[in-house]
Enzyme design. Structure first.
Site, short mmCIF file in Angstrom:
data_model
loop_
_atom_site.label_atom_id
_atom_site.label_comp_id
_atom_site.label_asym_id
_atom_site.label_seq_id
_atom_site.Cartn_x
_atom_site.Cartn_y
_atom_site.Cartn_z
N GLU A 1 -19.66 31.60 -4.19
CA GLU A 1 -19.19 30.90 -2.99
C GLU A 1 -19.05 29.39 -3.24
O GLU A 1 -19.93 28.77 -3.84
CB GLU A 1 -20.20 31.15 -1.86
N LYS B 1 -15.14 33.41 6.68
CA LYS B 1 -16.54 33.81 6.91
C LYS B 1 -16.82 33.94 8.41
O LYS B 1 -16.57 33.01 9.19
CB LYS B 1 -17.46 32.77 6.28
N CYS C 1 -21.42 35.45 1.69
CA CYS C 1 -22.83 35.06 1.79
C CYS C 1 -23.52 35.61 3.04
O CYS C 1 -23.85 36.79 3.08
CB CYS C 1 -22.96 33.55 1.69
#
Length: 290
Positions: A43, A116, A153
């Site tokens: 990331e 995200k 993540c």
């Protein structure tokens, strides 16, 4: 038989952006040389993990996707090597900013984009300051080597997202991450928990899971994070196929047969026997049934 070789990489990042991007490309090329067809960097690998603190100047790191220099550079690498590359960047879209991954197909074209969805806010992980919640949803992205579901993540802690990706047709789950020590409690080590949650997604959905992480210690002001690496590839029953260590840069690869895994997934009936009519609590924040 449809065999695909996944590769996961990890390395340390610095504010020498040119050097960091050269390092990323070096490891991508090493992964391709090892047979990797879907190669997952970590990331936000262009720079240190700037989200460890709230600093206004770091908001200027965001760039539009349509002229993002890192995406364009890696587009050429993907095309040259004939590999799928999910590239994690800080995106500016109008007045909004997103933590975004652009999936580059083996011909260099953009196969899909994911923003995200779950944005953490903890000491050392101040992401709500930098990112709006993603609006792309949990969709599968078609690539030359199969349909991928890609979270970023903090997304990996949510089984609902993993299930939604596979319901949308994903044949594997990819998670670029940046995770390590906890400034509020330096004695706490989440590494095995981090791995086990994602291995559970693999087992529950009968798909391979590929997760990358960074390594090294990064300090910004009074905040210091030590990232624990341990990038890994899990098989469709949650078995650990490959795992990097906590400190060294490198690449891991594993080859799976996506057709055989599809048959296994169908034979177990975990999607056939679902009862969405009973899952109303999952669509609420407080768990109340409608």
């Amino acid at each position: 038989m449809r065999q695909v070789t996944f590769a996961v990489m990890q390395f340390a990042c610095s504010w020498d952006r040119a050097h960091t991007l050269d390092t990323a490309e070096t490891w991508i090329r090493a992964a391709a040389a090892a047979g990797g067809q879907v190669i997952l960097p970590q990331e936000l690998f262009e720079t240190p993990y700037f989200c460890s603190v709230q600093t206004p100047r770091f908001l200027d790191l965001a760039q539009p996707l349509d002229r993002h220099p890192t995406v364009e550079r890696m587009r050429g690498v993907a095309r040259e090597l004939g590999v799928v590359l999910p590239i994690s960047v800080y995106e500016r879209a109008g007045v909004a900013r997103f933590n975004t991954t652009v999936v580059l197909d083996a011909d260099g074209r953009t196969a899909g984009v994911y923003r995200k969805s779950h944005i953490p806010q903890n000491p050392g992980y101040e992401e709500k300051y930098y990112f709006s919640p993603g609006d792309t949803g949990f969709h599968a992205i078609d690539t030359a080597y199969g349909r991928v579901g890609l979270g970023i993540c903090w997304d990996q802690w949510f089984p609902e997202a993993a299930r939604a990706f596979v319901l949308a047709g994903a044949e594997c789950l990819l998670y670029p991450t940046a995770i390590g020590s906890e400034p509020a409690d330096p004695t706490y080590d989440s590494m095995r928990h981090w791995q086990n949650v994602m291995r559970g997604h693999a087992a529950a959905n009968l798909v391979p899971v590929i997760a990358s992480n960074r390594i090294g210690t990064e300090t910004e002001g009074a905040t210091s994070l030590t990232f624990y690496g341990s990038s890994f590839i899990a098989g469709p029953t949650g078995e650990l196929l490959q795992e990097a260590n906590r400190t060294d840069p490198g690449v891991c690869t594993a080859t799976v047969d996506l057709d055989a895994i599809r048959e296994l997934r169908l034979s177990w009936g975990v999607f056939r026997d679902r009862r969405p009519d009973l899952y109303g609590a999952l669509s609420t924040l407080d768990g109340r049934q409608s």
